[in-house]
Write a protein that holds these residues in place. Structure first.
Motif, PDB file in Angstrom:
ATOM      1  N   LEU B   6      -7.944 -15.352  19.950  1.00 61.84           N
ATOM      2  CA  LEU B   6      -6.093 -15.568  19.635  1.00 61.84           C
ATOM      3  C   LEU B   6      -6.208 -14.946  17.765  1.00 61.84           C
ATOM      4  O   LEU B   6      -5.211 -14.629  18.127  1.00 61.84           O
ATOM      5  CB  LEU B   6      -5.812 -16.634  20.430  1.00 61.84           C
ATOM      6  N   THR B   7      -7.223 -15.806  17.183  1.00 65.23           N
ATOM      7  CA  THR B   7      -6.495 -15.479  15.627  1.00 65.23           C
ATOM      8  C   THR B   7      -6.471 -13.740  15.045  1.00 65.23           C
ATOM      9  O   THR B   7      -6.130 -13.515  14.928  1.00 65.23           O
ATOM     10  CB  THR B   7      -7.497 -16.506  14.850  1.00 65.23           C
ATOM     11  N   THR B   8      -8.395 -13.286  15.488  1.00 67.00           N
ATOM     12  CA  THR B   8      -8.156 -12.508  15.562  1.00 67.00           C
ATOM     13  C   THR B   8      -7.243 -11.064  16.005  1.00 67.00           C
ATOM     14  O   THR B   8      -6.860 -10.573  15.004  1.00 67.00           O
ATOM     15  CB  THR B   8      -9.774 -12.114  15.860  1.00 67.00           C
ATOM     16  N   SER B   9      -6.926 -11.306  17.701  1.00 70.20           N
ATOM     17  CA  SER B   9      -5.899 -10.139  18.031  1.00 70.20           C
ATOM     18  C   SER B   9      -4.666 -10.524  16.926  1.00 70.20           C
ATOM     19  O   SER B   9      -3.894  -9.299  16.822  1.00 70.20           O
ATOM     20  CB  SER B   9      -5.820 -10.739  19.495  1.00 70.20           C
ATOM     21  N   ALA B  10      -4.327 -11.342  16.464  1.00 68.51           N
ATOM     22  CA  ALA B  10      -2.932 -11.549  15.611  1.00 68.51           C
ATOM     23  C   ALA B  10      -2.768 -11.154  14.622  1.00 68.51           C
ATOM     24  O   ALA B  10      -1.833 -11.232  14.550  1.00 68.51           O
ATOM     25  CB  ALA B  10      -2.313 -13.544  16.407  1.00 68.51           C
ATOM     26  N   LEU B  11      -4.141 -11.172  14.180  1.00 67.70           N
ATOM     27  CA  LEU B  11      -4.068 -10.796  12.907  1.00 67.70           C
ATOM     28  C   LEU B  11      -3.217  -9.873  12.408  1.00 67.70           C
ATOM     29  O   LEU B  11      -1.943 -10.193  11.586  1.00 67.70           O
ATOM     30  CB  LEU B  11      -5.384 -10.768  11.925  1.00 67.70           C
ATOM     31  N   PRO B  12      -2.676  -8.608  13.059  1.00 67.73           N
ATOM     32  CA  PRO B  12      -2.387  -7.418  11.780  1.00 67.73           C
ATOM     33  C   PRO B  12      -0.714  -7.895  12.308  1.00 67.73           C
ATOM     34  O   PRO B  12      -0.200  -7.438  11.275  1.00 67.73           O
ATOM     35  CB  PRO B  12      -2.659  -5.855  13.681  1.00 67.73           C
ATOM     36  N   GLN B  13      -1.031  -8.285  13.365  1.00 71.58           N
ATOM     37  CA  GLN B  13       0.652  -8.729  13.510  1.00 71.58           C
ATOM     38  C   GLN B  13       1.245  -9.822  12.747  1.00 71.58           C
ATOM     39  O   GLN B  13       2.340  -9.138  11.969  1.00 71.58           O
ATOM     40  CB  GLN B  13       1.287  -9.535  15.210  1.00 71.58           C
ATOM     41  N   VAL B  14       0.825 -10.428  12.704  1.00 69.43           N
ATOM     42  CA  VAL B  14       1.146 -10.922  11.139  1.00 69.43           C
ATOM     43  C   VAL B  14       1.442 -10.784   9.852  1.00 69.43           C
ATOM     44  O   VAL B  14       2.082 -10.816   9.237  1.00 69.43           O
ATOM     45  CB  VAL B  14      -0.039 -12.627  11.116  1.00 69.43           C
ATOM     46  N   ARG B  15      -0.324  -9.557   9.877  1.00 73.50           N
ATOM     47  CA  ARG B  15       0.191  -8.954   8.394  1.00 73.50           C
ATOM     48  C   ARG B  15       2.008  -8.191   8.646  1.00 73.50           C
ATOM     49  O   ARG B  15       2.248  -8.542   6.906  1.00 73.50           O
ATOM     50  CB  ARG B  15      -0.565  -7.645   8.839  1.00 73.50           C
ATOM     51  N   ASP B  16       1.745  -7.670   9.529  1.00 64.79           N
ATOM     52  CA  ASP B  16       3.278  -6.366   9.487  1.00 64.79           C
ATOM     53  C   ASP B  16       4.018  -7.630   9.128  1.00 64.79           C
ATOM     54  O   ASP B  16       5.392  -6.834   9.120  1.00 64.79           O
ATOM     55  CB  ASP B  16       2.833  -5.739  11.222  1.00 64.79           C
ATOM     56  N   ALA B  17       4.623  -8.363   9.553  1.00 63.62           N
ATOM     57  CA  ALA B  17       5.275  -8.802   9.862  1.00 63.62           C
ATOM     58  C   ALA B  17       5.696  -9.093   8.422  1.00 63.62           C
ATOM     59  O   ALA B  17       6.543 -10.109   7.758  1.00 63.62           O
ATOM     60  CB  ALA B  17       5.516 -10.522  10.922  1.00 63.62           C
ATOM     61  N   ALA B  18       4.826  -9.853   7.557  1.00 66.22           N
ATOM     62  CA  ALA B  18       4.320 -10.591   6.230  1.00 66.22           C
ATOM     63  C   ALA B  18       4.868  -8.584   5.356  1.00 66.22           C
ATOM     64  O   ALA B  18       5.866  -9.570   4.157  1.00 66.22           O
ATOM     65  CB  ALA B  18       3.556 -11.523   5.971  1.00 66.22           C
ATOM     66  N   GLY B  19       4.836  -8.045   5.933  1.00 63.57           N
ATOM     67  CA  GLY B  19       4.740  -6.679   4.862  1.00 63.57           C
ATOM     68  C   GLY B  19       5.951  -5.990   5.312  1.00 63.57           C
ATOM     69  O   GLY B  19       6.693  -6.263   4.102  1.00 63.57           O
ATOM     70  N   LEU B  20       6.611  -6.208   6.520  1.00 66.97           N
ATOM     71  CA  LEU B  20       8.307  -6.180   7.189  1.00 66.97           C
ATOM     72  C   LEU B  20       9.223  -7.066   6.291  1.00 66.97           C
ATOM     73  O   LEU B  20      10.054  -6.710   5.754  1.00 66.97           O
ATOM     74  CB  LEU B  20       8.600  -6.026   8.478  1.00 66.97           C
ATOM     75  N   THR B  21       8.534  -7.520   6.055  1.00 63.82           N
ATOM     76  CA  THR B  21       9.720  -9.125   4.908  1.00 63.82           C
ATOM     77  C   THR B  21       9.793  -9.382   4.003  1.00 63.82           C
ATOM     78  O   THR B  21      10.285  -8.905   3.009  1.00 63.82           O
ATOM     79  CB  THR B  21       8.871 -10.889   5.304  1.00 63.82           C
ATOM     80  N   PHE B  22       8.499  -8.746   2.998  1.00 61.19           N
ATOM     81  CA  PHE B  22       8.086  -7.835   2.202  1.00 61.19           C
ATOM     82  C   PHE B  22       9.353  -7.080   1.362  1.00 61.19           C
ATOM     83  O   PHE B  22       9.897  -6.809   0.474  1.00 61.19           O
ATOM     84  CB  PHE B  22       6.485  -7.773   1.975  1.00 61.19           C
ATOM     85  N   ALA B  23       9.214  -6.260   2.292  1.00 64.43           N
ATOM     86  CA  ALA B  23      10.422  -4.793   2.573  1.00 64.43           C
ATOM     87  C   ALA B  23      11.405  -5.049   2.580  1.00 64.43           C
ATOM     88  O   ALA B  23      11.641  -4.470   1.735  1.00 64.43           O
ATOM     89  CB  ALA B  23       9.472  -3.796   3.569  1.00 64.43           C
ATOM     90  N   ALA B  24      11.356  -5.315   2.956  1.00 62.93           N
ATOM     91  CA  ALA B  24      13.265  -6.740   3.589  1.00 62.93           C
ATOM     92  C   ALA B  24      14.137  -7.212   2.114  1.00 62.93           C
ATOM     93  O   ALA B  24      14.926  -6.692   1.472  1.00 62.93           O
ATOM     94  CB  ALA B  24      13.325  -7.407   4.248  1.00 62.93           C
ATOM     95  N   LEU B  25      12.799  -7.790   1.422  1.00 61.06           N
ATOM     96  CA  LEU B  25      13.446  -8.542   0.454  1.00 61.06           C
ATOM     97  C   LEU B  25      13.217  -7.541  -0.762  1.00 61.06           C
ATOM     98  O   LEU B  25      14.279  -7.644  -1.476  1.00 61.06           O
ATOM     99  CB  LEU B  25      12.373  -9.647   0.386  1.00 61.06           C
ATOM    100  N   LEU B  26      12.733  -6.662  -1.252  1.00 64.43           N
ATOM    101  CA  LEU B  26      12.473  -4.886  -1.845  1.00 64.43           C
ATOM    102  C   LEU B  26      14.275  -4.933  -1.880  1.00 64.43           C
ATOM    103  O   LEU B  26      13.862  -4.749  -2.529  1.00 64.43           O
ATOM    104  CB  LEU B  26      11.112  -4.506  -1.706  1.00 64.43           C
ATOM    105  N   GLY B  27      14.066  -4.286  -0.468  1.00 63.87           N
ATOM    106  CA  GLY B  27      14.799  -3.473  -0.395  1.00 63.87           C
ATOM    107  C   GLY B  27      16.423  -3.744  -0.931  1.00 63.87           C
ATOM    108  O   GLY B  27      17.122  -3.700  -1.542  1.00 63.87           O
ATOM    109  N   LEU B  28      16.297  -5.420   0.355  1.00 66.25           N
ATOM    110  CA  LEU B  28      18.249  -5.960  -0.701  1.00 66.25           C
ATOM    111  C   LEU B  28      18.311  -6.536  -1.697  1.00 66.25           C
ATOM    112  O   LEU B  28      18.779  -6.641  -2.671  1.00 66.25           O
ATOM    113  CB  LEU B  28      17.615  -7.890   0.394  1.00 66.25           C
ATOM    114  N   GLY B  29      16.788  -6.834  -2.598  1.00 65.91           N
ATOM    115  CA  GLY B  29      16.795  -6.763  -4.438  1.00 65.91           C
ATOM    116  C   GLY B  29      17.316  -5.819  -5.243  1.00 65.91           C
ATOM    117  O   GLY B  29      17.548  -5.606  -6.124  1.00 65.91           O
ATOM    118  N   LEU B  30      16.526  -4.643  -4.478  1.00 68.33           N
ATOM    119  CA  LEU B  30      16.964  -3.232  -5.283  1.00 68.33           C
ATOM    120  C   LEU B  30      18.412  -2.779  -5.137  1.00 68.33           C
ATOM    121  O   LEU B  30      19.352  -3.149  -5.940  1.00 68.33           O
ATOM    122  CB  LEU B  30      16.300  -2.394  -4.488  1.00 68.33           C
ATOM    123  N   LEU B  31      19.266  -3.448  -4.094  1.00 72.00           N
ATOM    124  CA  LEU B  31      20.351  -3.289  -3.619  1.00 72.00           C
ATOM    125  C   LEU B  31      21.083  -4.178  -4.274  1.00 72.00           C
ATOM    126  O   LEU B  31      22.553  -4.224  -5.053  1.00 72.00           O
ATOM    127  CB  LEU B  31      21.012  -4.093  -2.485  1.00 72.00           C
TER     128      LEU B  31
END
Lengths: 228, 58
Positions: B6-31
């Motif tokens: 369960l942990t192994t299969s969930a990892l990429p999704q968690v990584r994606d969610a963290a990455g997208l959150t980072f990207a969204a914060l970066l976009g908002l920061g630039l704006l």
């Protein structure tokens, strides 16, 4: 996926930012500089009781290059920011099975225009320099709330599957306009109404064009991602 | 399914969610820097662009 969101956002933002500078320096900044003549009092409208005043912009060449370089730099920063957020939206939509391409991207771009420019402009019209408006912080809060509510409302209308989602989306879009933007109870404008009106119309039209290019470029880049 | 898979299969999704959150914060920061910052140097540099995009400027 994150790397694609960031690199795609960077490229789409650079394209949109350069297009933005081209359009703004051609169509918007000349009117803005003309407005500054009234802001500083170099030209006066109705000052002597005469309703006529000279029409015509001093032109962008009369300004220091550094000023336009600042406009270029800030446009690139802004549009890269918008592009990254658009790409995050693409990533979330793709996860729920929605396909993104250049055409769909253009529709996303137009939604961005509605959320970020058109809806806030309904309450806070684009301001020619010299316009006196309500307290800045109050306007910034209303502006940001309107952008967030309109973007969320449009997403609910586009992707919502239940009547409740559609209703909530419509309410979110309408709410800032029912509450109303912060305004003054007096008019203090010093520039001719024709100039202010043309400035506002051009800001909206130019922004729509930039958003369309941003959406198309972002969508085009998105389907070329190895991760999708 | 064991907790391990369960942990192994969930990892990429968690990584994606963290990455997208980072990207969204970066976009908002630039704006935020480009559109809202009232530091004098930012305001002067961003002045024309803020007016041209109908952001509240001053």
């Amino acid at each position: 996926m994150t790397r694609h969101v960031l690199t795609g956002g960077l490229i789409a933002g650079l394209i949109a930012g350069l297009f933005a500078v081209l359009l703004q320096l051609t169509f918007v900044v000349p009117l803005l500089l003309e407005g500054e003549l009234y802001e500083t009092g170099a030209r006066v409208h109705f000052g002597t009781g005469d309703p006529k005043s000279i029409a015509g912009s001093p032109g962008i060449i009369a300004e220091d290059v550094a000023r336009h370089a600042g406009t270029l730099a800030i446009n690139l920063v802004s549009w890269i920011g918008f592009a990254i957020l658009l790409m995050v939206g693409f990533a979330l939509a793709s996860r729920s099975g929605h396909r993104i391409d250049a055409r769909k991207g253009t529709i996303w771009g137009m939604a961005g225009f509605v959320a970020v420019t058109l809806a806030p402009a309904m309450g806070l019209a684009p301001e020619l320099p010299g316009t006196i408006a309500a307290d800045l912080q109050a306007r910034q809060i209303w502006w940001a709330a309107t952008v967030v509510l309109t973007a969320g409302g449009l997403a609910a209308l586009a992707f919502g599957r239940s009547p409740l989602a559609i209703f909530a989306g419509a309410v979110a879009i309408a709410l800032p306009h029912i509450v109303g933007a912060p305004t003054l109870d007096t008019y203090l404008g010093v520039s001719p109404p024709e100039l202010s009106a043309q400035f506002a119309a051009r800001v909206l039209a130019v922004s729509a064009a930039i958003w369309a290019v941003l959406g198309a470029a972002a969508g085009w880049l998105w389907i070329r991602s190895p991760a999708v | 399914m064991t907790p391990q898979t369960l942990t192994t299969s969930a990892l990429p999704q968690v990584r994606d969610a963290a990455g997208l959150t980072f990207a969204a914060l970066l976009g908002l920061g630039l704006l935020f820097v480009a559109s809202f910052s009232q530091a004098a140097v930012m305001h002067d540099m961003a002045h024309d662009q803020r007016h041209a995009l109908a952001f509240p400027c001053h």
